[in-house]
Scaffold this motif. Structure first.
Motif, PDB file in Angstrom:
ATOM      1  N   VAL A  20     -70.335 -21.443  49.936  1.00  0.00           N
ATOM      2  CA  VAL A  20     -69.582 -21.675  48.697  1.00  0.00           C
ATOM      3  C   VAL A  20     -68.856 -23.011  48.775  1.00  0.00           C
ATOM      4  O   VAL A  20     -68.830 -23.779  47.812  1.00  0.00           O
ATOM      5  CB  VAL A  20     -68.604 -20.520  48.410  1.00  0.00           C
ATOM      6  N   LEU A  21     -68.272 -23.318  49.920  1.00  0.00           N
ATOM      7  CA  LEU A  21     -67.615 -24.616  50.096  1.00  0.00           C
ATOM      8  C   LEU A  21     -68.606 -25.762  49.912  1.00  0.00           C
ATOM      9  O   LEU A  21     -68.310 -26.766  49.261  1.00  0.00           O
ATOM     10  CB  LEU A  21     -66.963 -24.711  51.471  1.00  0.00           C
ATOM     11  N   LYS A  22     -69.798 -25.627  50.475  1.00  0.00           N
ATOM     12  CA  LYS A  22     -70.834 -26.661  50.327  1.00  0.00           C
ATOM     13  C   LYS A  22     -71.276 -26.781  48.873  1.00  0.00           C
ATOM     14  O   LYS A  22     -71.456 -27.891  48.356  1.00  0.00           O
ATOM     15  CB  LYS A  22     -72.025 -26.338  51.237  1.00  0.00           C
ATOM     16  N   PHE A  23     -71.464 -25.646  48.202  1.00  0.00           N
ATOM     17  CA  PHE A  23     -71.862 -25.651  46.794  1.00  0.00           C
ATOM     18  C   PHE A  23     -70.792 -26.342  45.949  1.00  0.00           C
ATOM     19  O   PHE A  23     -71.111 -27.149  45.073  1.00  0.00           O
ATOM     20  CB  PHE A  23     -72.101 -24.218  46.309  1.00  0.00           C
ATOM     21  N   GLN A  24     -69.529 -26.057  46.213  1.00  0.00           N
ATOM     22  CA  GLN A  24     -68.434 -26.712  45.498  1.00  0.00           C
ATOM     23  C   GLN A  24     -68.496 -28.228  45.727  1.00  0.00           C
ATOM     24  O   GLN A  24     -68.325 -29.015  44.794  1.00  0.00           O
ATOM     25  CB  GLN A  24     -67.090 -26.161  45.948  1.00  0.00           C
ATOM     26  N   GLU A  25     -68.748 -28.634  46.945  1.00  0.00           N
ATOM     27  CA  GLU A  25     -68.848 -30.057  47.268  1.00  0.00           C
ATOM     28  C   GLU A  25     -69.971 -30.726  46.474  1.00  0.00           C
ATOM     29  O   GLU A  25     -69.806 -31.819  45.933  1.00  0.00           O
ATOM     30  CB  GLU A  25     -69.101 -30.208  48.769  1.00  0.00           C
ATOM     31  N   VAL A  26     -71.119 -30.059  46.398  1.00  0.00           N
ATOM     32  CA  VAL A  26     -72.250 -30.597  45.638  1.00  0.00           C
ATOM     33  C   VAL A  26     -71.890 -30.706  44.155  1.00  0.00           C
ATOM     34  O   VAL A  26     -72.131 -31.739  43.517  1.00  0.00           O
ATOM     35  CB  VAL A  26     -73.507 -29.716  45.830  1.00  0.00           C
ATOM     36  N   LEU A  27     -71.302 -29.644  43.597  1.00  0.00           N
ATOM     37  CA  LEU A  27     -70.929 -29.663  42.185  1.00  0.00           C
ATOM     38  C   LEU A  27     -69.954 -30.800  41.871  1.00  0.00           C
ATOM     39  O   LEU A  27     -70.107 -31.512  40.882  1.00  0.00           O
ATOM     40  CB  LEU A  27     -70.311 -28.331  41.775  1.00  0.00           C
ATOM     41  N   GLU A  28     -68.950 -30.956  42.720  1.00  0.00           N
ATOM     42  CA  GLU A  28     -67.933 -31.976  42.479  1.00  0.00           C
ATOM     43  C   GLU A  28     -68.479 -33.390  42.657  1.00  0.00           C
ATOM     44  O   GLU A  28     -67.880 -34.349  42.185  1.00  0.00           O
ATOM     45  CB  GLU A  28     -66.722 -31.733  43.375  1.00  0.00           C
ATOM     46  N   GLY A  29     -69.645 -33.525  43.272  1.00  0.00           N
ATOM     47  CA  GLY A  29     -70.281 -34.828  43.427  1.00  0.00           C
ATOM     48  C   GLY A  29     -71.184 -35.200  42.264  1.00  0.00           C
ATOM     49  O   GLY A  29     -71.703 -36.319  42.215  1.00  0.00           O
ATOM     50  N   LEU A  30     -71.384 -34.296  41.327  1.00  0.00           N
ATOM     51  CA  LEU A  30     -72.252 -34.579  40.183  1.00  0.00           C
ATOM     52  C   LEU A  30     -71.582 -35.551  39.231  1.00  0.00           C
ATOM     53  O   LEU A  30     -70.382 -35.492  39.001  1.00  0.00           O
ATOM     54  CB  LEU A  30     -72.598 -33.288  39.439  1.00  0.00           C
ATOM     55  N   ASP A  31     -72.396 -36.448  38.637  1.00  0.00           N
ATOM     56  CA  ASP A  31     -71.823 -37.371  37.665  1.00  0.00           C
ATOM     57  C   ASP A  31     -72.659 -37.524  36.401  1.00  0.00           C
ATOM     58  O   ASP A  31     -72.275 -38.232  35.497  1.00  0.00           O
ATOM     59  CB  ASP A  31     -71.558 -38.734  38.305  1.00  0.00           C
ATOM     60  N   ASP A  32     -73.806 -36.875  36.317  1.00  0.00           N
ATOM     61  CA  ASP A  32     -74.625 -36.992  35.102  1.00  0.00           C
ATOM     62  C   ASP A  32     -75.372 -35.694  34.845  1.00  0.00           C
ATOM     63  O   ASP A  32     -76.524 -35.573  35.230  1.00  0.00           O
ATOM     64  CB  ASP A  32     -75.606 -38.149  35.231  1.00  0.00           C
ATOM     65  N   PRO A  33     -74.735 -34.719  34.238  1.00  0.00           N
ATOM     66  CA  PRO A  33     -73.377 -34.748  33.692  1.00  0.00           C
ATOM     67  C   PRO A  33     -72.343 -34.480  34.781  1.00  0.00           C
ATOM     68  O   PRO A  33     -72.650 -33.893  35.827  1.00  0.00           O
ATOM     69  CB  PRO A  33     -73.368 -33.617  32.668  1.00  0.00           C
ATOM     70  N   GLU A  34     -71.132 -34.878  34.494  1.00  0.00           N
ATOM     71  CA  GLU A  34     -70.026 -34.647  35.409  1.00  0.00           C
ATOM     72  C   GLU A  34     -69.677 -33.163  35.438  1.00  0.00           C
ATOM     73  O   GLU A  34     -69.679 -32.492  34.412  1.00  0.00           O
ATOM     74  CB  GLU A  34     -68.807 -35.444  34.960  1.00  0.00           C
TER      75      GLU A  34
END
Length: 71
Positions: free
Chosen positions: A9-23
């Motif tokens: 879950v921590l890794k998934f959160q990290e991936v999500l927060e790194g998205l920018d298109d879309p943010e």
């Protein structure tokens, strides 16, 4: 968590927060280690209200969302 998903879950959160298109505009809520398995920060009614708010916020211009409210 009974299945030790906390690190994934921590890794998934990290991936999500790194998205920018879309943010990524979401959030992840963690309970304390003392919370029981299956703990939820919101009840079902609160969760539905949160979903409706997001849908309204992102609805196309002119889209009628008035029928979604049954307070």
């Amino acid at each position: 968590d009974d299945y030790y998903f906390n690190l994934s879950v921590l890794k998934f959160q990290e991936v999500l927060e790194g998205l920018d298109d879309p943010e990524y505009g979401g959030s992840v809520t963690y309970g304390s280690p003392l919370k029981i398995h299956g703990w939820r920060p919101l009840n079902n009614a609160q969760r539905v209200r949160m979903i409706v708010e997001q849908l309204e916020k992102n609805a196309p211009d002119g889209f009628d969302t008035s029928s979604w409210h049954h307070d």
